[in-house]
Scaffold this motif. Structure first.
Motif, PDB file in Angstrom:
ATOM      1  N   PRO A  40      62.646 -14.747 -67.953  1.00  0.00           N
ATOM      2  CA  PRO A  40      63.063 -15.137 -66.548  1.00  0.00           C
ATOM      3  C   PRO A  40      61.807 -15.488 -65.767  1.00  0.00           C
ATOM      4  O   PRO A  40      60.932 -14.649 -65.764  1.00  0.00           O
ATOM      5  N   VAL A  41      62.143 -16.525 -65.161  1.00  0.00           N
ATOM      6  CA  VAL A  41      60.747 -16.775 -64.218  1.00  0.00           C
ATOM      7  C   VAL A  41      61.452 -17.109 -62.884  1.00  0.00           C
ATOM      8  O   VAL A  41      62.523 -17.612 -62.511  1.00  0.00           O
ATOM      9  N   ALA A  42      60.576 -16.806 -61.730  1.00  0.00           N
ATOM     10  CA  ALA A  42      61.042 -16.898 -60.346  1.00  0.00           C
ATOM     11  C   ALA A  42      60.940 -18.507 -59.872  1.00  0.00           C
ATOM     12  O   ALA A  42      59.821 -19.012 -60.213  1.00  0.00           O
TER      13      ALA A  42
ATOM     14  N   SER B 182      54.931 -20.750 -65.005  1.00  0.00           N
ATOM     15  CA  SER B 182      56.135 -21.231 -64.457  1.00  0.00           C
ATOM     16  C   SER B 182      55.787 -21.792 -62.927  1.00  0.00           C
ATOM     17  O   SER B 182      56.701 -22.140 -61.999  1.00  0.00           O
TER      18      SER B 182
ATOM     19  N   THR C  16      66.184 -17.610 -60.427  1.00  0.00           N
ATOM     20  CA  THR C  16      65.323 -17.291 -61.565  1.00  0.00           C
ATOM     21  C   THR C  16      65.816 -18.356 -62.636  1.00  0.00           C
ATOM     22  O   THR C  16      67.034 -18.734 -62.659  1.00  0.00           O
TER      23      THR C  16
ATOM     24  N   THR D  33      54.791 -16.401 -63.460  1.00  0.00           N
ATOM     25  CA  THR D  33      54.775 -15.665 -64.890  1.00  0.00           C
ATOM     26  C   THR D  33      53.930 -16.645 -65.633  1.00  0.00           C
ATOM     27  O   THR D  33      53.998 -17.787 -65.655  1.00  0.00           O
TER      28      THR D  33
END
Length: 877
Positions: free
Chosen positions: A398-400, A428, A383, A448
C-alpha cells in the motif's frame, strides 16, 4: 525511420516521439497569444511560461488582426508578431505557429475577415478558388515571417499548424483543401513539420490524409472521467501504426489530467490557454459553447495557471513539478512506449475512484512509469497498490496518494546512470531530481520507496521542511510541491537547495475604491453617412467590419399590428415612433414586434452593434454560421396571419395514394423515429413566412422544388418568396411529442432606409480626443433606453493598472485607454445574453495605459438603464 515518420531539418517525428536536433523530447507547451496582451507585457509573460518549466508556446496568428480592411495590412505595435517570435527565442522557448487561415480561438470570426462573406460565390474553408486566393494573400504576408524564424536557423518555430479542427466543419474536399494549404506553405519555404489538429478525434476529417500533414489531437475530457486513458491510448496506437507520435495540441489545463495524458503516450502536451489574456476592442467572438446566442467576454480566461492579469495560480506550481519530472527522466521518458497492452487488467488497485484502465509506460533502458490518478474527494487522501508483473516485492504494497493528484510512480528503474548500482523497485511519488546516489521526490503525503527488496518510508514533508531517509545507502529526500518547484540542487547528504522565493511586493496593492465622479461630454461621436438603400444593407457592405451602424426610415403602420424582424445581429436597439423596444440579441432569429399602439407614418431607427462574428459554424441560428454578416437584416410589416396547422398531405411509412390528410405531425405509426413528410399547398403572391410552433428536434423544410433546409427550435421560421406554391415538412415520427402548429404570415418589406456608421477606428479616435472639459456628474447615472453618454474618468496613479468593475442594470459600456479600445461590458445579470470566458463585468486598464473613456448606452428591457458604480480593483486582487 519508420513508415510515415517525418524528418524535417532539425525536427524529427516518429512513433517513439519528438526529436529536436537528435535529442528526444517530451514537450510541454502553453498557449500564449500576443494579440491578447499589451506589447510591453510580452517578455514578462514569455519568461513566466519558461519559469513554469514549459519549453514551448503555441501561438495563433489571426488573419483579421493583421488585415484590418481589404488589402490593408498591419504588423506594427501590438501586431508585430515577428518581434513576439524573436522574444520567444530570446526567452528560450520553442514555438508552434498556428496561422490558420481559420483559428477558432473564440476570436472574431475565427480570424476569417468579415468581408469574405460579401462574395456570395466565396466559400470559406473549402477547396474553392475565391477563398484560396484570399488565403494566398494572407499566407504571402505571414509565412515569410515564419520561414525566417524556423528552428534552428532563424528562430524558435518547430511546428506550423494548418487550419484548425477542420473535422468540426463540413468541408466538401478535405484532401484538396489541405493539399492547397500544404503546397502554399512549402512554397514559402516552411521546412519544419506541418500539423493539423482534430477537434473530435476524426483524424482524416482534420488532415484529409494528405501526405506531409501530421495529425494532431485536441482532447477536452471531463477531468474526473475514469475513461480518459483508454481513449487517448487508442489514438497513440493509431498514430504509432503510421509511424507518428501522439501530439496533443490542445487539452485541459489541470496537471492531474496532463499527467494522465503523458502516461498514455503523448509526446507533446499543449493545454489550451495556460496563460490567459484579454479580448481588446471588438475582437471577441459570438459562438455556441453549447448555448446559442453566447457572447465571449472581454476577459479571456478559462482558469489556466496564469490569470489574465499575469497572476500565478496554484496550478503554476503543479506545472513546475511536472516539468521537473520530465526533465529528470529525460530520454528515458521521451523514448518510452505504452505498457498498456501488457497490463490488460490495469496495474493499480485503489481505495479511491481512479482510472478504469490506468496507463503505464515502459521507459527506455528499463523500468516503468505508472500514473495513479486520485479522482475522488478533493480533500481525502487514499491508498493504492501496484501489481507489477515479475516484481512480486511490490505487489500489494500500500502506498499513499494525495487527493486531487496523479503521482507518476516508478517501478523497476535501473539507477546506475544516477550514481547508484541498484534498482528502484518502487517509488510512489514524483521523482524531481536524481544524481550522485540521491533521489528527490515531490509529495504531499508519505512516500514509499523500495530499493531492491528493501522498503523505506519518507514522512510527508511540509513546505520549508524536507524529509530524508536512507535505504541501502541511497539517500532519499521528499519535498512539498511548493519546495520541489523551487529546487535548485540536492547535496549528497540530502540537503535541498531552493531558488529564492518570489520577491514580495515592494508596495501593497491599492485597496479597492469606488469612482463616484466623471465628466460627461456634451456631444457624442460623429456618424459617417453611408447612403440610402431600398433594404437595410449589411454593415460589412458599408465598410464596417467591427463597430456599429444606424438605420433610419419611416414606415406606414396603418392597419399593421406587428412587424417581423429577420436577420438582426448582433445587438439591435430598435425604436419605433420614438419608443424603444427591448434590445434584440437573437443572432438573426426572427423577432415579432407588437406595434398596435403605433399607426400611420412613424419613424423607425435601429442602432446595430457588432459584438463579434461567429467563430464556430452553428446552423441553429443564422448569424452563428461561419462567415455570416452583421446588420439589421430585413424588417417586414405583417399584413395577414393564417393558421395552417391542418390539411397537410402525408407521405411516409405506409401512407399510400391518395395521400392521407392530417394535421401537421398528426400521422400515427409504429415506426417511431423514422421520418414522415407532410406537404401543403399554399398560394402566396407576395413574400411570406412560415412559423412552426412547437419545434423541439430539428425538422427539414422544402419550399417548392428547392433543397431542404433545417429548421430548429432556436429559429423556427422559413421565409417564403413571392410565388411559393408548396411547402414540405419532414420530421421524425414522435408519438409522445406535442405535435406542431404552423402559421403563415403575409409580409411586406419596410423600405427606403438611410444609413450611417461608426466603425471601431472612428469610435476609438473620438475617445482619444479627451480629456474633455465636459460637465461633471456623480454616479449613479440613469439613462433612457437608447440614450448614450460619453464619460471621461480620472484614475489615481497605479504602477499595476486597474480592474474596473462595472455595476448597473441594462447598461452597455465600451471603454478606451491609451488610445485603444480595452473592452466592453453589458451590465445587469438576468437581462443580458449568456457570456463565456473570464469575468464579464470588468474592464482591464493595463499598467502604464493612461486615461479612461467610457461610452455608456442604455439598453431597453426590464429595469431602467443605470450605471451605479465603477469599482477599481488591484489586478492581483
Amino acid at each position: 525511420m519508420q513508415s510515415g515518420a517525418v524528418e524535417s531539418g532539425a525536427i524529427e517525428l516518429d512513433a517513439r516521439g519528438i526529436r529536436i536536433e537528435g535529442g528526444p523530447r517530451v514537450v510541454l507547451c502553453a498557449s500564449l497569444f500576443y494579440f491578447r496582451l499589451p506589447r510591453e507585457q510580452w517578455r514578462a509573460r514569455l519568461e513566466q511560461v519558461r519559469a513554469s518549466g514549459y519549453t514551448c508556446v503555441d501561438v495563433y496568428l489571426p488573419w483579421n488582426f493583421h488585415e484590418t480592411a481589404p488589402g490593408r495590412w498591419s504588423f506594427e505595435g501590438r501586431r508585430d508578431v515577428a518581434a513576439f517570435l524573436d522574444l520567444a527565442q530570446e526567452t528560450g522557448l520553442y514555438v508552434i505557429a498556428r496561422p490558420g487561415p481559420y483559428i477558432c480561438s473564440e476570436w472574431d470570426g475565427g480570424a476569417l475577415p468579415a468581408w469574405l462573406g460579401l462574395d456570395p460565390e466565396l466559400r470559406v474553408r473549402q477547396n474553392e478558388p475565391r477563398f484560396l486566393a484570399q488565403v494566398t494573400a494572407w499566407f504571402d504576408q505571414v509565412l515569410p515571417l515564419l520561414a525566417e524564424r524556423q528552428y534552428p536557423a532563424g528562430g524558435p518555430v518547430i511546428l506550423v499548424q494548418l487550419e484548425n479542427e477542420l473535422d468540426f466543419f463540413d468541408c466538401a474536399d478535405r484532401a484538396g483543401y489541405l493539399t492547397a494549404l500544404r503546397d502554399q506553405t512549402i512554397r514559402h519555404g516552411i521546412t519544419v513539420p506541418l500539423v493539423a489538429c482534430s477537434g473530435q478525434g476524426d483524424i482524416e476529417g482534420a488532415t484529409g490524409n494528405v501526405p506531409g500533414v501530421v495529425p494532431a489531437c485536441n482532447f477536452y475530457p471531463d477531468d474526473d472521467s475514469p475513461d480518459l486513458e483508454p481513449e487517448v491510448r487508442r489514438y497513440a496506437e493509431l498514430l504509432a501504426d503510421r509511424g507518428l507520435p501522439l501530439l496533443i495540441t490542445e487539452t485541459n489545463r489541470r496537471h492531474r489530467t496532463l499527467r494522465r495524458l503523458l502516461a498514455s503516450g503523448a509526446s507533446l502536451i499543449a493545454p489550451y490557454l495556460q496563460s490567459s489574456g484579454w479580448n481588446f476592442g471588438y475582437t471577441p467572438s459570438t459562438g455556441n459553447w453549447g448555448d446559442p446566442a453566447n457572447f465571449m467576454s472581454h476577459g479571456y480566461d478559462f482558469g489556466g495557471y496564469v490569470s489574465s492579469t499575469g497572476a500565478e495560480r496554484p496550478e503554476y506550481i503543479q506545472a513546475q513539478v511536472l516539468a521537473r519530472v520530465i526533465d529528470t527522466l529525460g530520454p528515458r521518458l521521451a523514448l518510452a512506449t505504452s505498457a498498456g497492452a501488457s497490463v490488460p487488467g490495469g496495474p493499480v488497485t485503489a481505495g479511491f475512484p481512479t482510472s478504469s484502465s490506468p496507463s503505464a509506460l515502459d521507459l527506455d533502458g528499463g523500468g516503468r512509469l505508472v500514473a495513479v490518478p486520485h479522482l475522488g474527494a478533493a480533500d481525502t487522501a487514499g491508498t493504492a497498490a501496484l501489481t507489477a508483473p515479475g516484481t512480486a516485492v511490490v505487489n500489494g504494497v500500500p502506498v499513499a496518494v494525495a487527493p486531487d493528484s496523479c503521482p507518476l510512480m516508478l517501478v523497476d528503474v535501473p539507477l546506475q546512470s544516477w550514481g547508484y548500482d541498484g534498482t528502484l523497485t518502487l517509488a510512489s511519488a514524483d521523482l524531481v531530481a536524481a544524481s550522485d546516489g540521491v533521489l528527490t521526490f515531490s509529495s504531499e503525503v508519505p512516500v514509499t520507496v523500495v530499493v531492491g527488496e528493501t522498503r523505506g518510508e519518507i514522512p510527508a514533508p511540509t513546505a520549508g521542511a524536507p524529509e530524508r531517509t536512507t535505504v541501502k545507502g541511497l539517500t532519499l529526500v521528499a519535498l512539498a510541491p511548493a519546495d520541489a518547484a523551487r529546487l535548485r540542487a540536492t547535496d549528497t547528504d540530502g540537503t535541498a537547495h531552493l531558488t529564492d522565493a518570489p520577491p514580495s511586493r515592494s508596495t501593497p496593492p491599492l485597496p479597492p475604491s469606488t469612482v463616484r465622479a466623471a465628466r460627461r461630454r456634451s456631444a457624442g461621436a460623429p456618424e459617417q453617412p453611408a447612403g440610402s438603400h431600398e433594404l437595410p444593407p449589411t454593415l460589412e457592405s458599408l465598410g464596417v467590419y467591427r463597430g456599429r451602424g444606424t438605420y433610419r426610415t419611416t414606415a406606414d403602420l396603418t392597419d399593421v399590428d406587428e412587424l417581423l424582424l429577420v436577420g438582426a445581429a448582433d445587438i439591435a436597439d430598435l425604436s419605433i415612433d420614438g419608443r424603444a423596444r427591448p434590445t434584440i440579441s437573437g443572432f438573426g432569429a426572427a423577432q415579432r414586434i407588437d406595434v398596435r399602439e403605433a399607426t400611420g407614418a412613424v419613424a423607425v431607427e435601429a442602432v446595430v452593434e457588432i459584438w463579434g462574428h461567429a467563430n464556430f459554424d452553428d446552423a441553429r441560428l443564422p448569424a452563428l454560421r461561419l462567415g455570416a454578416l452583421r446588420g439589421l437584416g430585413t424588417l417586414w410589416t405583417v399584413r395577414d396571419v393564417t393558421d395552417v396547422s391542418a390539411l397537410w398531405s402525408v407521405c411516409g411509412h405506409w401512407a399510400g395514394l391518395p395521400a392521407p390528410t392530417r394535421a401537421l405531425g398528426g400521422w400515427s405509426s409504429t415506426r417511431v423515429g423514422l421520418p414522415v413528410t407532410y406537404t401543403r399547398d399554399v398560394r402566396s403572391d407576395t413574400a411570406s413566412a412560415l412559423h412552426l410552433r412547437g419545434v423541439v428536434e430539428p425538422v427539414r423544410v422544402s419550399v417548392d422544388d428547392g433543397e431542404p433546409r433545417t429548421v430548429t427550435a432556436e429559429d423556427p421560421w422559413v421565409l417564403l418568396p413571392a410565388g411559393t406554391r408548396q411547402i414540405s415538412v419532414t420530421l421524425p415520427h414522435h408519438p409522445s411529442g406535442g405535435g406542431l402548429g404552423a402559421e403563415l404570415l403575409v409580409l411586406e418589406p419596410v423600405t427606403d432606409w438611410s444609413c450611417s456608421v461608426q466603425d471601431d477606428d472612428l469610435l476609438t479616435g473620438f475617445a482619444a480626443t479627451g480629456p474633455s472639459q465636459g460637465q461633471g456628474i456623480q454616479l449613479p447615472l440613469t439613462l433612457e433606453p437608447g440614450e448614450e453618454a460619453w464619460l471621461d474618468v480620472d484614475l489615481p496613479p497605479s504602477g499595476d493598472g486597474f480592474l474596473v468593475r462595472l455595476d448597473g442594470t441594462q447598461i452597455r459600456v465600451t471603454g478606451w485607454a491609451a488610445g485603444e479600445c480595452v473592452g466592453r461590458v453589458w451590465a445587469g445579470d438576468g437581462d443580458r445574453p449568456t457570456f463565456s470566458g473570464g469575468d464579464s463585468n470588468i474592464i482591464w486598464i493595463p499598467a502604464g495605459w493612461s486615461g479612461l473613456t467610457l461610452l455608456v448606452r442604455g439598453a431597453a428591457g426590464p429595469g431602467d438603464p443605470e450605471l451605479r458604480t465603477l469599482r477599481l480593483e488591484s489586478p492581483d486582487g
